[in-house]
Design a protein around this motif. Structure first.
Motif, PDB file in Angstrom:
ATOM      1  N   SER A 220      42.260  -3.080 -14.127  1.00  0.00           N
ATOM      2  CA  SER A 220      42.705  -1.791 -14.660  1.00  0.00           C
ATOM      3  C   SER A 220      43.022  -1.855 -16.144  1.00  0.00           C
ATOM      4  N   GLY A 221      43.344  -3.038 -16.661  1.00  0.00           N
ATOM      5  CA  GLY A 221      43.688  -3.161 -18.063  1.00  0.00           C
ATOM      6  C   GLY A 221      45.043  -2.595 -18.408  1.00  0.00           C
ATOM      7  N   LYS A 222      45.877  -2.359 -17.395  1.00  0.00           N
ATOM      8  CA  LYS A 222      47.174  -1.725 -17.630  1.00  0.00           C
ATOM      9  C   LYS A 222      48.276  -2.761 -17.787  1.00  0.00           C
ATOM     10  N   VAL A 223      49.180  -2.452 -18.715  1.00  0.00           N
ATOM     11  CA  VAL A 223      50.303  -3.333 -19.010  1.00  0.00           C
ATOM     12  C   VAL A 223      51.545  -2.475 -19.199  1.00  0.00           C
ATOM     13  N   ILE A 224      52.683  -2.943 -18.664  1.00  0.00           N
ATOM     14  CA  ILE A 224      53.966  -2.269 -18.888  1.00  0.00           C
ATOM     15  C   ILE A 224      54.968  -3.293 -19.401  1.00  0.00           C
ATOM     16  N   LEU A 225      55.593  -2.988 -20.516  1.00  0.00           N
ATOM     17  CA  LEU A 225      56.671  -3.799 -21.073  1.00  0.00           C
ATOM     18  C   LEU A 225      57.951  -2.974 -21.002  1.00  0.00           C
ATOM     19  N   THR A 226      59.016  -3.563 -20.484  1.00  0.00           N
ATOM     20  CA  THR A 226      60.288  -2.846 -20.353  1.00  0.00           C
ATOM     21  C   THR A 226      61.204  -3.219 -21.506  1.00  0.00           C
ATOM     22  N   GLY A 227      61.567  -2.232 -22.311  1.00  0.00           N
ATOM     23  CA  GLY A 227      62.411  -2.473 -23.466  1.00  0.00           C
ATOM     24  C   GLY A 227      63.879  -2.582 -23.089  1.00  0.00           C
ATOM     25  N   ASP A 228      64.611  -3.350 -23.851  1.00  0.00           N
ATOM     26  CA  ASP A 228      66.046  -3.506 -23.623  1.00  0.00           C
ATOM     27  C   ASP A 228      66.783  -2.345 -24.265  1.00  0.00           C
TER      28      ASP A 228
ATOM     29  N   GLY B 109      69.026   6.681 -20.069  1.00  0.00           N
ATOM     30  CA  GLY B 109      67.792   6.148 -19.506  1.00  0.00           C
ATOM     31  C   GLY B 109      67.272   4.960 -20.280  1.00  0.00           C
ATOM     32  N   GLY B 110      66.162   4.425 -19.797  1.00  0.00           N
ATOM     33  CA  GLY B 110      65.547   3.272 -20.434  1.00  0.00           C
ATOM     34  C   GLY B 110      64.274   3.656 -21.163  1.00  0.00           C
ATOM     35  N   LYS B 111      63.537   2.646 -21.580  1.00  0.00           N
ATOM     36  CA  LYS B 111      62.266   2.908 -22.236  1.00  0.00           C
ATOM     37  C   LYS B 111      61.280   1.814 -21.882  1.00  0.00           C
ATOM     38  N   ILE B 112      60.027   2.216 -21.762  1.00  0.00           N
ATOM     39  CA  ILE B 112      58.949   1.280 -21.463  1.00  0.00           C
ATOM     40  C   ILE B 112      57.803   1.523 -22.438  1.00  0.00           C
ATOM     41  N   PHE B 113      56.985   0.505 -22.602  1.00  0.00           N
ATOM     42  CA  PHE B 113      55.759   0.630 -23.393  1.00  0.00           C
ATOM     43  C   PHE B 113      54.584   0.463 -22.435  1.00  0.00           C
ATOM     44  N   ARG B 114      53.675   1.444 -22.460  1.00  0.00           N
ATOM     45  CA  ARG B 114      52.560   1.462 -21.522  1.00  0.00           C
ATOM     46  C   ARG B 114      51.226   1.321 -22.269  1.00  0.00           C
ATOM     47  N   SER B 115      50.321   0.544 -21.684  1.00  0.00           N
ATOM     48  CA  SER B 115      48.970   0.428 -22.235  1.00  0.00           C
ATOM     49  C   SER B 115      47.973   0.478 -21.083  1.00  0.00           C
ATOM     50  N   ASP B 116      46.907   1.250 -21.267  1.00  0.00           N
ATOM     51  CA  ASP B 116      45.847   1.297 -20.257  1.00  0.00           C
ATOM     52  C   ASP B 116      44.501   0.863 -20.846  1.00  0.00           C
ATOM     53  N   ASP B 117      44.547   0.186 -22.012  1.00  0.00           N
ATOM     54  CA  ASP B 117      43.312  -0.257 -22.660  1.00  0.00           C
ATOM     55  C   ASP B 117      43.405  -1.748 -23.033  1.00  0.00           C
ATOM     56  N   PHE B 118      43.928  -2.541 -22.098  1.00  0.00           N
ATOM     57  CA  PHE B 118      44.017  -3.990 -22.289  1.00  0.00           C
ATOM     58  C   PHE B 118      44.852  -4.356 -23.516  1.00  0.00           C
ATOM     59  N   ALA B 119      45.924  -3.614 -23.719  1.00  0.00           N
ATOM     60  CA  ALA B 119      46.910  -3.877 -24.770  1.00  0.00           C
ATOM     61  C   ALA B 119      46.382  -3.650 -26.176  1.00  0.00           C
TER      62      ALA B 119
ATOM     63  N   ASN C  53      46.488  -0.627 -27.457  1.00  0.00           N
ATOM     64  CA  ASN C  53      47.463   0.360 -27.912  1.00  0.00           C
ATOM     65  C   ASN C  53      48.577   0.469 -26.875  1.00  0.00           C
ATOM     66  N   PHE C  54      49.775   0.846 -27.339  1.00  0.00           N
ATOM     67  CA  PHE C  54      50.909   1.055 -26.446  1.00  0.00           C
ATOM     68  C   PHE C  54      51.527   2.414 -26.703  1.00  0.00           C
ATOM     69  N   ILE C  55      52.029   3.037 -25.634  1.00  0.00           N
ATOM     70  CA  ILE C  55      52.713   4.327 -25.730  1.00  0.00           C
ATOM     71  C   ILE C  55      54.176   4.126 -25.346  1.00  0.00           C
ATOM     72  N   LEU C  56      55.085   4.505 -26.224  1.00  0.00           N
ATOM     73  CA  LEU C  56      56.503   4.443 -25.926  1.00  0.00           C
ATOM     74  C   LEU C  56      56.862   5.608 -25.008  1.00  0.00           C
ATOM     75  N   THR C  57      57.492   5.312 -23.890  1.00  0.00           N
ATOM     76  CA  THR C  57      57.857   6.343 -22.916  1.00  0.00           C
ATOM     77  C   THR C  57      59.325   6.212 -22.551  1.00  0.00           C
ATOM     78  N   GLU C  58      60.077   7.274 -22.761  1.00  0.00           N
ATOM     79  CA  GLU C  58      61.473   7.325 -22.329  1.00  0.00           C
ATOM     80  C   GLU C  58      61.508   7.617 -20.833  1.00  0.00           C
ATOM     81  N   ILE C  59      62.289   6.853 -20.073  1.00  0.00           N
ATOM     82  CA  ILE C  59      62.379   7.061 -18.633  1.00  0.00           C
ATOM     83  C   ILE C  59      63.828   7.393 -18.269  1.00  0.00           C
ATOM     84  N   PRO C  60      64.045   8.219 -17.225  1.00  0.00           N
ATOM     85  CA  PRO C  60      65.391   8.740 -16.922  1.00  0.00           C
ATOM     86  C   PRO C  60      66.272   7.781 -16.127  1.00  0.00           C
ATOM     87  N   PHE C  61      66.009   6.489 -16.172  1.00  0.00           N
ATOM     88  CA  PHE C  61      66.827   5.521 -15.441  1.00  0.00           C
ATOM     89  C   PHE C  61      66.661   4.158 -16.100  1.00  0.00           C
TER      90      PHE C  61
END
Length: 866
Positions: A144-152, A159-169, A171-179
């Protein structure tokens, strides 16, 4: 599980090493040495000398050795492959300093597209964010080429934040999450867009669009796991916490992402998934014992596993499971350090005794049980003998029969052997590593390197604490030969076409050894003039790569410099293998004149294997070629039936003494049934036809019964005599008043299993249960292999990876007054390779963690595929 799933990802963790920038330099000088494994004469050595001049190492490998230098400060390093045969590797470095009320940390992220030959700093893609070390990199399933990094993020944030990539890293998208995630986000095994996560507040969250949006579907959740399709199983608590409700949890299921729920079990201690099986550990009405229930229909109906009852000081552990059967360890009473392995029928309900005195420490939770993935049906483990020595045994038919490993040719018994006439090979595995012996790696095999098994071992009448050598089998464990003298780190490349090794030493190293003929002849290559402090070998999981990376560092008074050398062997073996380079090989063959030669589990397998003399590369497109042929049935195709067992070194099944001459009745699917048998039942998954078929019949007695403790209403309404019979049988088996015990019935439910399913790492760490040891990343890797959801392997490497500690009061393992394990496998134990030393894959999404202590249940699974 498709073989390609093995290739997707692997992770390497290293402790306290510098890393910031990097540079690439040309390779240093080279030299070449050659020697033959176990060469006993000049004539034997001549076989390798004939190859002198075949390889121009200085020119070919020198031009294909790539050095990367990383400068700066770093606390740990994680290395992960993304996708199959993509060459993409991520290196995540993290450095954290705990302060009084908070902690300071920073991370850097590097990416390679050429299997680690060069790296690019991409830290800016994650906005220089500190990535939580314990979560690492969550790599998506398949390609799938997907990667998730969980930020501190501080708890002051909602909430927290994660970095998501669906193109084998790329590019990454910063995403705010509600937990705030409690553990690493879990991918659905088949659909990488579906994610689930537990929050620090105990809520279960799901996402159906790769983490872009999240929905809370349930509160007070202890453990959650993906089932088949869109099914999610999870346990919930009622009285404040998972710890307070342990044994009173509810097991729930949703099939529509939380729109509706169904409670499928109460009084739950824990649960797990393995193959087709859903297992639940359930408290009995007495509240001090637990019983295993198994379901094949996602919790709609349950049956109780037919296994011996055990007390609170005992435990059980699932050693391996696939769609056909389960290997179950049941501990013996007292702190004996051993128990019995049972194998199930294809329903996971009826169990047969497979191996007695199976070595499994109570306090340390160490077992040497190893799945040999390079040959079907093969497992290696250890038994504790009557004199308290530890010995290795092997089975080639999924636990039907066990035997000692053959003594290697020309091998001599070591000096610790008491009986020189009973020498055999004994394999060092998890327990040796846990005792900090000089054993840097556990046994290694790969599904696409057919027949090859590499392991540290000693030749004698038991496992020895003397320095081990490295042994290899090219026929799946039937025969062995000494491959290398002394302990080594090793890896398999090119589907077995290349084996690489580095000697285990406390001194800096600059030499790597490799073999192109399955360990018969070895070449030494000096990859640098300046030796490095070696920390591990790293090669892409799946053993198809031609690249291997050597990781280490150099240091001076003020600083350390982290260095990796990646060697590409593809130009050394530049010729692609042709049909003439392969030969036919009949697996499990040891009696060529016997028509049944090679018949295991009902059929023969003829493989197409690379000739040892061929100097060529299999390549990434290589696929194991196998032609099966069905065999007629013999007694070897049958396990001992319920109430029967095979005495040691015998092939015939005999009745258990306490049951001899009596009908066997048990409860199955709510009906009382009588079993008529002459002691045998067909091994699950066996494909034999015709031949000999022992009589076996189950007769429905038309009596209703219940073995379902998951439904209290059924339990109270039942008129079954099972509890009474249980008490009678328990009393009869434990008293010594009567000289001879007579049992008229062996009732299903009459002997129940009190076991220790793992609360699984998420459950245990989330709630901080007292008395529950937590495994570090290295312990997971050494025991489990690959996560089913991401094939991720996490390891920690120490500078001084193995402590040269001998237990010298005796010259071999002596376990007096029970087995006293001295703690978990140290992180140093896996400082050997990027792939786990035991390449069996867990069937659930949490690493297999064998029993930690008698206060918890273990529900971990290692796959029997391959």
């Amino acid at each position: 599980m498709e073989p390609s799933r093995l290739l997707r990802a692997g992770i390497l963790c290293l402790l306290v090493v510098p890393l910031y920038g990097f540079s690439r330099e040309s390779a240093f000088g080279t030299r070449m040495l050659r020697f033959r494994r176990g060469a006993e004469s000049e004539l034997a050595q001549a076989g390798c000398d004939l190859r002198d001049g075949v390889f121009d190492l200085a020119k070919v490998l020198g031009n294909n050795t790539h050095k990367c230098v990383f400068d700066g400060l770093s606390g740990s390093v994680s290395l992960s492959w993304i996708g199959d045969s993509t060459g993409v590797i991520l290196v995540l470095t993290t450095f954290q300093v705990p302060l009084v009320i908070m902690s300071f940390g920073q991370s850097k992220l590097y990416r390679s597209e050429d299997y680690g030959k060069t790296f690019k700093d991409i830290t800016d893609l994650i906005n220089n964010t500190f990535i939580r070390t314990e979560f690492g990199m969550a790599i998506g399933p398949e390609n799938s080429g997907k990667v998730i990094l969980t930020g501190d993020r501080s708890g002051l944030y909602h909430g927290g934040k994660i970095f998501r990539s669906d193109d084998f890293a790329k590019n990454f998208i910063l995403t705010e999450i509600p937990f705030h995630p409690l553990t690493q986000i879990v991918y659905h095994p088949q659909n990488s867009d579906f994610l689930l996560s537990l929050s620090t507040e105990g809520s279960l969250w799901i996402s159906k669009n790769f983490g872009a949006k999240w929905k809370e579907i349930h509160k007070n959740v202890c453990l959650a796991k993906w089932g088949s399709g869109t099914t999610i199983f999870f346990t919930t608590y009622l009285n404040g916490s998972c710890k307070a409700d342990l044994g009173l949890l509810e097991l729930k299921r949703t099939k529509d992402f939380g729109k509706s729920f169904k409670t499928i079990g109460t009084k739950i201690y824990s649960f797990g998934l393995g193959g087709r099986f859903l297992f639940a550990s359930v408290m009995t009405e007495k509240g001090n014992t637990r019983r295993i229930h198994v379901s094949l229909d996602q919790g709609e109906t349950w049956n109780m596993a037919q296994l011996p009852s055990v007390g609170q000081e005992q435990f059980y552990s699932i050693l391996a499971a696939n769609d056909d059967m389960v290997f179950m360890h049941v501990d013996e009473p007292g702190d004996t350090g051993h128990g019995t392995i049972y194998t199930s029928d294809d329903q996971g309900i009826i169990y047969s005794k497979s191996l007695e005195r199976h070595f499994y420490t109570t306090t340390g939770g160490e077992t040497d049980f190893t799945n040999v993935t390079s040959l079907r049906g093969t497992f290696i483990t250890s038994v504790l003998s009557e004199d308290n020595s530890i010995q290795s045994v092997i089975t080639f038919d999924q636990g039907g029969e066990w035997s000692r490993l053959r003594k290697p040719e020309n091998a001599k018994c070591d000096s610790t052997a008491k009986n020189k006439d009973k020498c055999s090979l004994h394999i060092h595995s998890a327990y040796s590593i846990s005792q900090k012996l000089n054993v840097p790696m556990a046994p290694l095999s790969e599904p696409n390197a057919v027949g090859i098994v590499i392991a540290h071992g000693s030749v004698g009448d038991a496992i020895s604490v003397m320095t081990p050598d490295v042994y290899i089998s090219d026929d799946g464990g039937y025969t062995w030969a000494r491959m290398l003298e002394g302990p080594h780190h090793y890896a398999i490349l090119d589907s077995g076409g290349i084996i690489v090794a580095i000697e285990q030493t406390m001194q800096p190293i600059n030499v790597i050894k490799f073999s192109t003929d399955e360990g018969q002849c070895w070449y030494e290559y000096v990859f640098t003039k300046e030796p490095i402090s070696f920390t591990g070998l790293a090669s892409e999981p799946g053993a198809k790569s031609m690249n291997v990376s050597i990781w280490g560092f150099r240091e001076n008074i003020l600083s350390r410099t982290w260095i990796s050398y990646t060697i590409d062997f593809s130009e050394l073996l530049s010729r692609e293998c042709e049909e003439k380079d392969y030969t036919k090989w009949l697996a499990h063959s040891n009696s060529p004149n016997n028509p049944a030669d090679g018949c295991i589990l009902g059929y023969k397998e003829e493989f197409r294997r690379l000739r040892k003399s061929s100097i060529c590369q299999n390549g990434r497109d290589y696929v194991v070629s196998m032609v099966p042929s069905i065999c007629p049935c013999t007694l070897d195709d049958f396990l001992c039936d319920f109430g029967y067992y095979r005495p040691e070194n015998e092939s015939h099944c005999v009745e258990q003494p306490e049951l001899k001459g009596h009908d066997l009745e048990f409860c199955l699917y709510g009906r009382q049934e009588r079993l008529k048998t002459n002691g045998y039942r067909k091994i699950p998954g066996d494909k034999c036809v015709g031949g000999k078929h022992p009589d076996r019949e189950e007769t429905d007695l038309k009596k209703k019964c219940t073995s379902d403790y998951l439904n209290p209403s059924q339990l109270s309404a039942s008129s079954s005599s099972t509890p009474v019979i249980l008490a009678v049988i328990g009393l009869m088996l434990t008293t010594t008043v009567a000289g001879v015990v007579v049992i008229k019935k062996y009732v299903c439910g009459g002997r129940f299993l009190v076991h220790r399913y793992s609360v699984l790492q998420q459950h245990a760490e989330a709630n901080g249960f007292e008395g529950v040891d937590t495994l570090d990343a290295a312990a997971h890797a050494s025991k489990t292999g690959y996560h089913d959801d991401s094939d991720e392997v996490t390891m920690k490497y120490l500078v001084n990876s193995i402590v040269y500690k001998r237990i010298m009061s005796h010259s071999r393992y002596q376990c007096q007054d029970g087995i006293k394990s001295r703690g978990r496998i140290p992180s140093s134990s896996t400082a050997t390779a990027i792939r786990p030393p035991v390449p069996a894959r867990p069937l659930d999404d949490v690493p297999f963690t064998p029993g930690m202590n008698a206060t918890r249940d273990d529900l971990g699974f290692a796959s029997m595929e391959g």
